[in-house]
Design a protein around this motif. Structure first.
Motif, short mmCIF file in Angstrom:
data_model
loop_
_atom_site.label_atom_id
_atom_site.label_comp_id
_atom_site.label_asym_id
_atom_site.label_seq_id
_atom_site.Cartn_x
_atom_site.Cartn_y
_atom_site.Cartn_z
N LYS A 69 0.83 -1.21 0.00
CA LYS A 69 0.00 0.00 0.00
C LYS A 69 0.86 1.26 0.00
O LYS A 69 0.54 2.26 -0.64
CB LYS A 69 -0.92 -0.01 1.22
N SER A 70 1.99 1.20 0.73
CA SER A 70 2.88 2.36 0.82
C SER A 70 3.87 2.43 -0.33
O SER A 70 4.65 3.38 -0.43
CB SER A 70 3.66 2.30 2.15
N ASN A 71 3.84 1.40 -1.19
CA ASN A 71 4.71 1.36 -2.37
C ASN A 71 6.19 1.48 -1.99
O ASN A 71 6.96 2.24 -2.57
CB ASN A 71 4.35 2.46 -3.37
N LEU A 72 6.56 0.70 -0.97
CA LEU A 72 7.96 0.68 -0.55
C LEU A 72 8.32 -0.73 -0.08
O LEU A 72 7.44 -1.59 0.10
CB LEU A 72 8.24 1.72 0.55
N ALA A 73 9.59 -0.96 0.12
CA ALA A 73 10.05 -2.25 0.62
C ALA A 73 11.34 -2.03 1.41
O ALA A 73 12.24 -1.34 0.94
CB ALA A 73 10.29 -3.24 -0.52
N ILE A 74 11.39 -2.61 2.61
CA ILE A 74 12.62 -2.55 3.41
C ILE A 74 13.41 -3.81 3.09
O ILE A 74 12.95 -4.92 3.38
CB ILE A 74 12.29 -2.46 4.91
#
Length: 560
Positions: free
Chosen positions: A59-64
């Motif tokens: 949903k946040s369009n990110l990846a750690i």
């Protein structure tokens, strides 16, 4: 004739799209002055994925994709997107230091695909962790004692990181089940993390974890308990269940921020340890007969008091099972529901959601029950509603946090209840504690020291004065049993627990006394003619019977 190879054409198109995506990511990198990265050749740290759930990451369009302490490597694709900005700010608020990298959507998908590898154990649905019958039976057959549990946990800690992460929680929880532990404590310190389990009410050290394993364990426990992995500055409560030999055992998870990390407590709600018949709780015959008479009354309140962990709920469950027949309706309002009883309607309070004990009680009254159990009276509203229920033809069972049976009345007055109402509504108040039972295999008898002998003699004199006809166990040669320790009791000298009890029946004398808002001492004096032992007297009888020892009794009540 021209022939087309669909697979080759599609592969070529995919390659062109990927190149275009990477080109676009590099343009965005220059625009926002954030380093560009192609993650297709870079390994992803599985521990980093645990910091944010997959749904939120997408949903946040990110990846750690990497983590080192509080330093995070975070891949983003649209720096201007509001959801991305909010998620990064949340990480910062929780003490993390994110380093941002612009990546293509294809790189993000590569990281998101790794989430499926986080299904440690077998996760069937949110909050449910299955351990197969075969696995748990193997574990139980291999481990019986605390030392064997310690050994197996330490062996698991020596495995490679991936295997260690997969197995550590199963081994710890299963070890707690083998030893009949009530809860498991995982407590971070400056350089290490302690694992302790509560056996028969007393915490026992099991082993220490390194900080890396603790972080893996913390993230995984949060994941299966339905907690927010990124929230580290607030306490959280969650749950998961394990299935052992077709029995569902619920694990209540509590995390609490501390100086060196989040302290974790796993509370094991095992139906087999909670379901104890009334006759096995430890009440003497005189009190047991009184209780069986009181629970047959059609209305009134029976209150059980004592500190957290004193066995109050287990006693209420035993009373409910004793009462239940097919021709009456019983409803409970609990927080949590610790043990499911066939034939009884059980509902769980949810204060955060507005469903309090008081509101649950009001709703229950509309169902026309004969008997109601309210998990705990915590406030004036619940107390007033409970009294109303008892005065309108219902038998109500509940608990209260006081130290003694006599202390129930001043406590209710403190909550705002008029003293004149108490004598009319309450049938009986009770207090209890749990003491460890001496191991029958290794306990030994020794001469009592002067202090112990004095306590026993004084207490026996009180019992004889209170009830001259009561049969008291012989005190043989001024001796008492003491713990020793053997293989059967894990070298503790104790095996299992039993209750010590006291109670006050609200008869005419007590009712008249309570009207004047008396002190606890005045109520105890008014109740002395009822011939019911107080907890100290009940405990001393159990010492003479060889059930427990003076040290245990002193641990839970004041003997002076």
């Amino acid at each position: 004739m021209i022939s087309f190879n669909d697979k080759e054409q599609n592969d070529k198109l995919d390659e062109i799209r990927n190149l275009e995506e990477e080109d676009l990511a590099q343009i965005l990198s220059q625009k926002y002055k954030i380093p560009y990265l192609n993650l297709l050749g870079i390994p992803v740290n599985a521990n980093a994925l645990l910091i944010i759930p997959e749904e939120k990451a997408r949903k946040s369009n990110l990846a750690i994709f990497d983590v080192a302490g509080k330093n995070l490597s975070v891949a983003i694709n649209a720096p201007e997107k509001n959801e991305t900005i909010v998620a990064i700010e949340e990480l910062k608020e929780n003490g993390y230091k994110p380093s941002l990298f612009i990546v293509s959507q294809n790189s993000l998908k590569k990281v998101w695909d790794r989430y499926k590898e986080l299904s440690f154990g077998t996760v069937t649905e949110a909050g449910i962790l299955d351990i197969s019958d075969k696995d748990i039976e193997k574990f139980v057959s291999e481990t019986k004692t605390t030392e064997e549990v310690k050994k197996l946990i330490n062996e698991t800690l020596s495995l490679e990181k991936n295997k260690r992460t997969t197995q550590i929680i199963e081994v710890i929880v299963a070890g707690g089940l083998v030893l009949d532990a009530s809860d498991i404590h995982i407590e971070p310190e400056e350089n290490t993390v302690k694992i302790r389990i509560r056996l028969d009410g007393v915490l026992t050290n099991i082993t220490d974890l390194d900080l890396e394993t603790y972080r893996l364990l913390l993230s995984r426990i949060k994941l299966i308990s339905g907690l927010k992995i990124s929230r580290i500055k607030n306490a959280q409560d969650g749950r998961f269940s394990i299935h052992v030999n077709k029995t569902e055992i619920e694990i209540r998870t509590s995390t609490l921020p501390s100086e060196h990390g989040e302290s974790i407590v796993l509370r094991i709600l095992n139906p087999e340890t909670i379901s104890i018949p009334l006759e096995k709780l430890g009440m003497d015959k005189f009190l047991l007969d009184i209780m069986e008479s009181e629970i047959r009354k059609p209305n009134g309140i029976i209150l059980n008091t004592g500190p957290t962990g004193s066995g109050k709920t287990t006693t209420l469950y035993a009373l409910l099972k004793k009462i239940y027949t097919g021709d009456i309706k019983i409803i409970t309002i609990e927080d949590p529901i610790e043990y499911h009883i066939a034939g009884i309607t059980q509902t769980q309070a949810n204060p955060d959601g507005g469903y309090t004990f008081a509101k649950g009680l009001v709703s229950s009254l509309r169902q026309d029950p004969d008997v109601i159990m309210v998990g705990e009276i915590r406030d004036k509203e619940t107390a007033e509603t409970t009294i109303h229920a008892s005065l309108t033809g219902h038998l109500v069972l509940s608990t209260l946090h006081t130290n003694t049976a006599a202390g129930t009345f001043p406590r209710l007055v403190d909550l705002g209840i008029q003293p004149q109402m108490l004598g009319t509504a309450i049938n009986l108040t009770m207090a209890q504690r749990l003491v460890r039972k001496l191991c029958n295999n290794c306990k030994k008898r020794i001469p009592a020291d002067t202090l112990t002998a004095g306590i026993i003699k004084k207490t026996l004199d009180e019992i004889k004065e209170k009830d001259p006809e009561r049969k008291i166990p012989l005190w043989e040669n001024n001796s008492v049993y003491v713990p020793v320790g053997c293989e059967k009791c894990n070298q503790t000298g104790y095996k299992g627990r039993i209750g010590i009890f006291e109670a006050i029946i609200v008869d005419e004398n007590i009712e008249n006394t309570v009207r004047n808002n008396p002190s606890e001492k005045e109520i105890e004096k008014a109740a002395s003619k009822q011939k019911i032992l107080n907890m100290r007297q009940d405990g001393v009888i159990k010492i003479l019977e060889g059930t427990t020892d003076v040290g245990e009794l002193r641990r839970v009540i004041d003997l002076e």
